[in-house]
Design a protein around this motif. Structure first.
Motif, PDB file in Angstrom:
ATOM      1  N   ASP A 156     -10.726 -17.667  14.031  1.00 23.45           N
ATOM      2  CA  ASP A 156     -10.059 -16.502  13.944  1.00 23.45           C
ATOM      3  C   ASP A 156      -9.138 -16.479  12.553  1.00 23.45           C
ATOM      4  N   ALA A 157      -9.861 -15.992  11.584  1.00 22.60           N
ATOM      5  CA  ALA A 157      -9.301 -16.245  10.377  1.00 22.60           C
ATOM      6  C   ALA A 157      -7.763 -15.474  10.218  1.00 22.60           C
ATOM      7  N   LEU A 158      -7.512 -14.289  10.972  1.00 20.34           N
ATOM      8  CA  LEU A 158      -6.132 -13.748  11.084  1.00 20.34           C
ATOM      9  C   LEU A 158      -5.143 -14.873  11.322  1.00 20.34           C
ATOM     10  N   ASN A 159      -5.467 -15.485  12.557  1.00 13.12           N
ATOM     11  CA  ASN A 159      -4.322 -16.460  13.057  1.00 13.12           C
ATOM     12  C   ASN A 159      -4.785 -17.902  12.693  1.00 13.12           C
ATOM     13  N   GLN A 160      -5.728 -17.963  11.781  1.00 14.62           N
ATOM     14  CA  GLN A 160      -6.050 -19.347  10.965  1.00 14.62           C
ATOM     15  C   GLN A 160      -6.360 -20.172  12.089  1.00 14.62           C
ATOM     16  N   THR A 161      -7.041 -19.848  13.138  1.00 13.82           N
ATOM     17  CA  THR A 161      -7.398 -20.648  14.162  1.00 13.82           C
ATOM     18  C   THR A 161      -8.790 -21.089  14.622  1.00 13.82           C
ATOM     19  N   LEU A 162      -8.960 -22.108  14.627  1.00 12.23           N
ATOM     20  CA  LEU A 162     -10.371 -22.612  15.108  1.00 12.23           C
ATOM     21  C   LEU A 162     -10.519 -22.549  16.649  1.00 12.23           C
ATOM     22  N   ILE A 163     -11.347 -21.671  17.326  1.00 11.17           N
ATOM     23  CA  ILE A 163     -11.344 -21.779  18.610  1.00 11.17           C
ATOM     24  C   ILE A 163     -12.506 -22.565  19.083  1.00 11.17           C
ATOM     25  N   GLY A 164     -12.146 -23.734  19.768  1.00 12.86           N
ATOM     26  CA  GLY A 164     -13.329 -24.330  20.373  1.00 12.86           C
ATOM     27  C   GLY A 164     -12.864 -26.095  19.718  1.00 12.86           C
ATOM     28  N   ASN A 165     -13.854 -26.946  19.757  1.00 16.59           N
ATOM     29  CA  ASN A 165     -13.662 -28.202  19.405  1.00 16.59           C
ATOM     30  C   ASN A 165     -14.203 -28.345  18.218  1.00 16.59           C
ATOM     31  N   LEU A 166     -13.607 -29.465  17.291  1.00 20.48           N
ATOM     32  CA  LEU A 166     -14.120 -29.691  15.960  1.00 20.48           C
ATOM     33  C   LEU A 166     -14.672 -31.092  16.183  1.00 20.48           C
ATOM     34  N   TYR A 167     -15.944 -31.210  15.464  1.00 24.46           N
ATOM     35  CA  TYR A 167     -17.132 -32.395  15.554  1.00 24.46           C
ATOM     36  C   TYR A 167     -17.027 -33.004  14.337  1.00 24.46           C
ATOM     37  N   VAL A 168     -17.142 -34.234  14.400  1.00 27.95           N
ATOM     38  CA  VAL A 168     -17.523 -35.080  13.281  1.00 27.95           C
ATOM     39  C   VAL A 168     -18.661 -35.813  13.521  1.00 27.95           C
ATOM     40  N   ILE A 169     -19.949 -35.509  13.338  1.00 24.94           N
ATOM     41  CA  ILE A 169     -21.379 -35.901  13.839  1.00 24.94           C
ATOM     42  C   ILE A 169     -21.747 -37.079  12.952  1.00 24.94           C
ATOM     43  N   THR A 170     -21.849 -38.318  12.969  1.00 26.57           N
ATOM     44  CA  THR A 170     -22.074 -39.121  12.236  1.00 26.57           C
ATOM     45  C   THR A 170     -23.680 -39.838  12.490  1.00 26.57           C
ATOM     46  N   ASN A 171     -24.091 -40.382  11.631  1.00 26.50           N
ATOM     47  CA  ASN A 171     -25.674 -40.817  11.614  1.00 26.50           C
ATOM     48  C   ASN A 171     -25.836 -42.107  11.060  1.00 26.50           C
ATOM     49  N   GLY A 172     -24.837 -42.951  11.270  1.00 29.11           N
ATOM     50  CA  GLY A 172     -25.134 -44.479  10.768  1.00 29.11           C
ATOM     51  C   GLY A 172     -25.120 -44.634   9.285  1.00 29.11           C
ATOM     52  N   ASP A 173     -24.154 -43.998   8.609  1.00 24.54           N
ATOM     53  CA  ASP A 173     -24.132 -43.989   7.092  1.00 24.54           C
ATOM     54  C   ASP A 173     -23.126 -45.310   6.939  1.00 24.54           C
ATOM     55  N   PRO A 174     -23.714 -46.324   6.355  1.00 26.03           N
ATOM     56  CA  PRO A 174     -22.918 -47.471   5.964  1.00 26.03           C
ATOM     57  C   PRO A 174     -21.931 -47.499   4.999  1.00 26.03           C
ATOM     58  N   SER A 175     -22.217 -46.238   4.245  1.00 24.45           N
ATOM     59  CA  SER A 175     -21.207 -46.006   3.158  1.00 24.45           C
ATOM     60  C   SER A 175     -19.971 -45.117   3.441  1.00 24.45           C
ATOM     61  N   TYR A 222     -14.976 -60.396   8.849  1.00 23.96           N
ATOM     62  CA  TYR A 222     -15.733 -59.250   8.052  1.00 23.96           C
ATOM     63  C   TYR A 222     -17.375 -59.166   7.788  1.00 23.96           C
ATOM     64  N   TYR A 223     -17.465 -60.137   7.542  1.00 29.96           N
ATOM     65  CA  TYR A 223     -19.100 -60.551   7.223  1.00 29.96           C
ATOM     66  C   TYR A 223     -19.903 -60.263   8.693  1.00 29.96           C
ATOM     67  N   GLY A 224     -19.146 -60.510   9.813  1.00 31.57           N
ATOM     68  CA  GLY A 224     -19.895 -60.410  11.029  1.00 31.57           C
ATOM     69  C   GLY A 224     -19.832 -58.955  11.630  1.00 31.57           C
ATOM     70  N   ALA A 225     -19.303 -58.013  10.867  1.00 30.61           N
ATOM     71  CA  ALA A 225     -19.215 -56.614  11.470  1.00 30.61           C
ATOM     72  C   ALA A 225     -20.635 -56.133  11.602  1.00 30.61           C
ATOM     73  N   GLY A 226     -20.922 -55.216  12.651  1.00 32.25           N
ATOM     74  CA  GLY A 226     -22.277 -54.986  13.211  1.00 32.25           C
ATOM     75  C   GLY A 226     -22.542 -53.403  13.010  1.00 32.25           C
ATOM     76  N   TYR A 227     -23.411 -52.963  13.738  1.00 30.41           N
ATOM     77  CA  TYR A 227     -24.016 -51.415  13.340  1.00 30.41           C
ATOM     78  C   TYR A 227     -23.437 -50.764  14.447  1.00 30.41           C
ATOM     79  N   SER A 228     -23.008 -49.311  13.918  1.00 28.24           N
ATOM     80  CA  SER A 228     -22.493 -48.405  14.587  1.00 28.24           C
ATOM     81  C   SER A 228     -22.975 -47.035  13.955  1.00 28.24           C
ATOM     82  N   SER A 229     -23.275 -46.120  14.765  1.00 29.50           N
ATOM     83  CA  SER A 229     -23.591 -44.684  14.108  1.00 29.50           C
ATOM     84  C   SER A 229     -22.185 -44.141  13.561  1.00 29.50           C
TER      85      SER A 229
END
Length: 489
Positions: free
Chosen positions: A115-134, A187-194
């Motif tokens: 809703d641009a008039l009310n500057q409102t995003l109606i619903g959920n905001l998602y961050v979709i990850t894919n295992g980017d190590p960087s 730190y050198y024993g950190a593992g994998y996560s999406s």
């Protein structure tokens, strides 16, 4: 008739002379090769006689610039713990499967209307990850959080009626089942996560101004998470190096920090592994929304498929990621490439099964000569032979296409100059003339790569296991052998 006889004899004599010349050339060549091999054997024997190596398991393999002819061999078919030279197998596999231009993608999207008039995003905001190590890594200049902030500012969003959600919802934080307990919290024993974030590493800043024996207070943690709990048992010690250690497993909120730190006027930084990267990513993105005065209303909309993409964030190309892995000996990046290569080919995307996939990937060429438990070399159950290591180097030189070969060759540190090789061969003839990778852990010291001379590359691998002498003495002995070999090439 006489002329015919003379002609026949001349032809026969010429033929015999030609045969003798070939035989003479062959004998001279054998003599030369034998002399060369004896020369290298004498250098090796001097190395083996070093009393610091009396308990060690040693393997050495040197090939000529053709990548085939053997100049030196000692126990080259024995299995050794490779430590971080394992990363060459992981990065070479990723180069072949994913290709040098490959990029990881992280997406910001929503599932409702704007809703641009009310500057409102109606619903959920998602961050979709894919295992980017960087993603927000300390090793690259790109910043996901900056791009995220700029996009929200551009859209002029002031309200989000739903929630901030990190996907995939069932993301698990995974480590190798064969890593040591003493490695997991560091730190050198950190593992994998999406949802890997900031190298899955937390920096703790200690105040070490207190008197000897007093507890060092933690003044700051970067990044911060309310779910990350620290039990601090670190004290000020009369020493000049970090002897603190963190203990804690993935998804375990508590980290216990023990040991001693040197007394200093400024803060002392210690790096430990995250308990759950997804928590840190959530809190950091939520903090961006807070800084922009965007209100999250948290209406309980169900999680659904996003309908509109707000931001496509790409990692650096694989070639840059691979260079970071081999230059910095980055365990976390290596494990992520290992898992990424096995996606769609293994039932479960975890380090253990991905390591089995890597064994299968290389088995056609190196059957029974390579055994992997992880992609970084942190596991002591990784086993390879010096001959197979040189075989991989030869494979890179001859069977990789030009882009793949350049990707790998550019990722190798240079002796005495760059990366993890900057301390080997400094101010010696191999400075700038050996490229490759080092690998070390307690009782393990390995080097593999190429001597470069007269525009030629000579594959070389040395693996030393089970030594009891101080590591620096083993490194100096190996350096001396490498310098002497280089002089004779």
């Amino acid at each position: 008739m006489a002329n015919l006889t003379i002609g026949t004899n001349f032809g026969y004599n010429l033929y015999m002379l030609f045969r003798y010349l070939i035989l003479f050339s062959f004998v001279i060549n054998l003599f030369f090769i034998s002399a060369q091999q004896n020369k290298y054997q004498n250098l090796l024997q001097h190395f083996l006689n070093d009393p610091n190596l009396s308990s060690a398991h040693i393997g050495v393999h040197l090939l000529d610039s053709d990548g085939i002819s053997e100049l030196l061999e000692y126990q080259a078919d024995k299995l050794f713990v490779p430590a971080s030279i394992t990363k060459i197998w992981t990065t070479a596999m990723a180069t072949r499967i994913l290709k040098p231009q490959y990029m990881f993608k992280t997406i910001v999207a929503h599932d409702g209307d704007f809703d641009a008039l009310n500057q409102t995003l109606i619903g959920n905001l998602y961050v979709i990850t894919n295992g980017d190590p960087s993603l927000e890594s300390r090793f690259i200049e790109k910043s996901f959080l900056n791009d995220f902030r700029q996009k929200l500012t551009q859209l002029n969003i002031k309200n989000i009626t739903g929630r901030l959600i990190i996907l995939p919802d069932q993301d698990q934080y995974d480590v190798c089942s064969h890593w040591l307990w003493s490695d997991l919290g560091n730190y050198y024993g950190a593992g994998y996560s999406s949802s890997t974030f900031m190298d899955n590493m937390v920096e703790l800043y200690f105040n070490t101004k207190n008197p000897l024996g007093d507890t060092c207070e933690i003044s700051k943690t970067v990044p911060y998470s309310t779910h990350f709990l620290l039990n601090n048992e670190v004290t000020v010690g009369n020493l000049n190096k970090d002897l603190s250690y963190a203990f804690g497993a993935p998804l375990q909120q508590n980290r216990t920090i023990k040991g001693k730190l040197p007394k200093r006027d400024s803060s002392y930084k210690v790096k430990v592994s995250m308990h759950h990267p997804k928590d840190f990513l959530y809190e950091s993105t939520h903090e961006v929304l807070k800084q922009l005065n965007i209100m999250i209303m948290n209406y309980p909309y169900p999680v659904s498929s996003p309908t509109d993409t707000l931001l496509n964030y790409n990692s650096p190309q694989l070639s840059e990621i691979i260079k970071i892995i081999n230059f910095e000996s980055n365990n976390n990046y290596a494990e992520h490439l290992l898992v990424e290569c096995s996606k769609g080919k293994e039932a479960h995307h975890c380090i253990d099964t991905a390591a089995n996939f890597m064994v299968d990937f290389w088995s056609n060429k190196f059957s029974k000569n390579v055994f992997f438990s992880d992609g970084s070399g942190l596991s002591r159950k990784n086993l390879i032979t010096p001959r197979s290591m040189n075989g991989l180097l030869g494979d890179i030189m001859t069977n990789f296409n030009p882009d793949e070969k350049q990707c790998m060759m550019n990722s190798f540190p240079i002796a005495g100059i760059t990366g993890t090789l900057r301390y080997i061969g400094k101010k010696t003839p191999i400075e700038g003339n050996f490229i490759g990778k080092s690998g070390s852990m307690g009782g393990v010291r390995c080097y593999t790569g190429f001597f470069t001379k007269n525009n030629s590359h000579f594959p070389f691998t040395i693996m030393v296991n089970h030594f009891s002498a101080p590591d620096y003495k083993i490194r100096k002995a190996i350096e001396s052998l490498m310098v002497n070999i280089y002089k004779e090439l």
